[in-house]
Design an enzyme around this catalytic site. Structure first.
Site, short mmCIF file in Angstrom:
data_model
loop_
_atom_site.label_atom_id
_atom_site.label_comp_id
_atom_site.label_asym_id
_atom_site.label_seq_id
_atom_site.Cartn_x
_atom_site.Cartn_y
_atom_site.Cartn_z
N HIS A 14 17.65 -32.89 -28.61
CA HIS A 14 19.11 -32.97 -28.53
C HIS A 14 19.76 -32.66 -29.88
CE1 HIS A 14 18.94 -35.02 -24.55
NE2 HIS A 14 17.83 -35.55 -25.07
N SER A 50 26.50 -10.33 -47.75
CA SER A 50 27.95 -10.41 -47.78
C SER A 50 28.51 -9.35 -48.71
CB SER A 50 28.40 -11.80 -48.25
OG SER A 50 29.80 -11.84 -48.45
N LYS A 72 24.31 -13.98 -51.31
CA LYS A 72 24.15 -14.50 -49.94
C LYS A 72 23.16 -13.62 -49.17
CE LYS A 72 26.95 -16.35 -46.15
NZ LYS A 72 26.19 -15.84 -45.00
N GLU A 86 19.06 -12.38 -35.86
CA GLU A 86 20.34 -11.97 -35.29
C GLU A 86 20.20 -10.71 -34.44
OE1 GLU A 86 22.93 -11.60 -38.63
OE2 GLU A 86 23.13 -13.76 -38.92
#
Length: 468
Positions: free
Chosen positions: A189, A319, A325, A332
């Site tokens: 959960h 980025s 970053k 993805e």
């Protein structure tokens, strides 16, 4: 005349039963293909190459079987088989311009194959080979085109997808062995749960991939049932006895996949249930890959404010404005592939429901979506293995710190202290921020030796004596 306006000699005149058609002079196709090109300017996307190659393989095997049965002269059949084999090998893909959104039976593409092969065979033979009378002998678009879809699907799954899944499953197993002793917090959960190892999680992912591969292998014999021999409506009109069996046997030898003549030609031509089922298995695989990709993204999140339990390979700047970053780009990509496969499956399922009487006329769109799903999943699986899983690094210290900090490690104390008493200790740990170890020791419930034995983190991941 404008400089870019075609000259008259850039075209030739072909004819079919509807009259004359102007065809590009250099094209290997003829009138019916040209009509389809002009009638269906829809997506600009032709048939998938695998499907074109399957059509070529079927035409080659059909020509050889027609010669054996006396339907075609040996020299004509030989020229057709040689030309069709070149199509099957991908040498003439550019001669298949018909849009994937076309005649629902695939008749336009079947005739495209017939015309191209007839043209090539005529050059070889030195006399005319007819696209219908010779190349299409003993066949109909209604049994050849769906058969080509099934052949293309079987070959694509066998040659592309299953090896890619074996690669991914192997990469996950290898990485699991490498981090078998890395203890971390389990989560259910999205909340803290009893400890697991990173190796156990990765082994679970590998099992998902392997089970998906097993389901696909189990589906292949049904996918390999071909409607060949049914001709126009499943009755077999104009197909000599034994023709389909001979063609199928030749295709098995040529392609090395499991194929057979469909046991019922009316079901095989009127419905595409086995392709719908295969698409469902592809969707199930996609669902599993999404779970893996999302878990990897979660575990790699951070590096300061996320979980940061693992590090994924740095592949590119993440980025245009934030220096340094780095993003989980491969997970993805895999996730986006899953989205496309879900959409493709919806199209295949709807198309498969549209069989009317003796023919389904959504064949090209079924083929396009099904074969795209196979290709995308194969590419995504290899990419996930090669550029993500192989390079995963575990942050062992952080993983252990999480495992030690989770109050749910106290579950191991249930057999010693009882569920209700342990629940009170967990609440106290959560309220005060102290570890379970500290709470238990402060309460004088166990000495350090007994507590160390009860809360051996790696031992907790193995079940056994610590479960109640």
């Amino acid at each position: 005349m404008a400089d870019d306006e075609p000259t008259a000699d850039a075209y030739r005149i072909e004819h079919d039963t509807m009259g004359e058609v102007r065809v590009p002079a250099a094209a290997r196709w003829a009138a019916q293909t040209q009509r389809a090109v002009e009638n269906f300017p829809v997506s600009g996307r032709p048939l998938p190459p695998r499907l074109i190659h399957a059509l070529g393989a079927i035409k080659a095997a059909a020509a050889e079987e027609n010669a054996r049965l006396g339907v075609l002269d040996a020299d004509v059949a030989g020229a057709i088989a040689a030309a069709a084999s070149e199509v099957a090998a991908g040498e003439w893909d550019a001669e298949f311009p018909v849009d994937v959104f076309q005649t629902g039976s695939g008749t336009s593409s079947n005739m495209n194959a017939n015309e191209v092969i007839a043209s090539l065979a005529s050059e070889r033979l030195g006399r005319e080979v007819h696209p219908n009378d010779h190349v299409n002998a003993s066949q109909s678009s209604n049994d050849v085109f769906p058969s080509a879809i099934h052949v293309a699907a079987a070959v694509s799954v066998s040659d592309d997808l299953l090896p890619a899944l074996d690669r991914l499953g192997g990469a996950l197993r290898a990485k699991a062995a490498e981090v078998a002793d890395v203890v971390k917090a389990g989560r259910t959960h999205l909340m803290d749960a009893t400890p697991v190892t990173l190796g156990q999680e990765l082994d679970g992912y590998a099992a998902q991939v392997e089970q998906a591969a097993d389901r696909l292998r189990a589906a292949l014999p049904r996918v390999g049932e071909l409607p060949l021999g049914g001709t126009a409506t499943g009755t077999g009109l104009n197909a000599p006895e034994g023709f389909a069996a001979g063609v199928v046997a030749a295709l098995v030898l040529r392609l090395g996949v499991v194929l057979s003549e469909a046991p019922d030609h009316f079901a095989a031509q009127g419905a595409r249930d086995h392709l719908v089922s295969l698409s469902g298995e592809l969707r199930a695989l996609a669902a599993g890959l999404l779970k893996v990709a999302n878990d990897l993204r979660w575990m790699a999140s951070g590096p300061r404010t996320g979980l940061a339990e693992i590090r994924l390979p740095d592949l590119q700047p993440g980025s245009s404005i934030m220096p340094g970053k780095v993003n989980p780009v491969i997970p993805e990509v895999v996730s986006q592939v899953v989205v496309q496969v879900y959409g493709n499956d919806a199209a295949v399922a709807f198309g498969g429901s549209q069989g009317n009487f003796e023919l389904n006329v959504f064949l090209p769109v079924i083929a396009r979506n099904l074969l795209e799903s196979v290709a995308l999943l194969a590419a995504a699986s290899r990419l996930l293995a090669d550029r993500c899983v192989d390079g995963i690094e575990a942050d062992r210290d952080r993983c252990r710190a999480y495992a030690e900090a989770t109050p749910q490690a106290a579950t191991a104390l249930n057999p010693v202290l009882g569920y209700e008493r342990v629940a009170e200790l967990v609440k106290e740990s959560a309220r005060t921020g102290r570890s379970i170890r500290e709470v238990v020791l402060d309460a004088g419930l166990l000495d350090e030796a007994a507590l160390d034995d009860a809360l051996d983190l790696l031992d907790l991941t193995r079940g056994g004596r610590h479960t109640g």
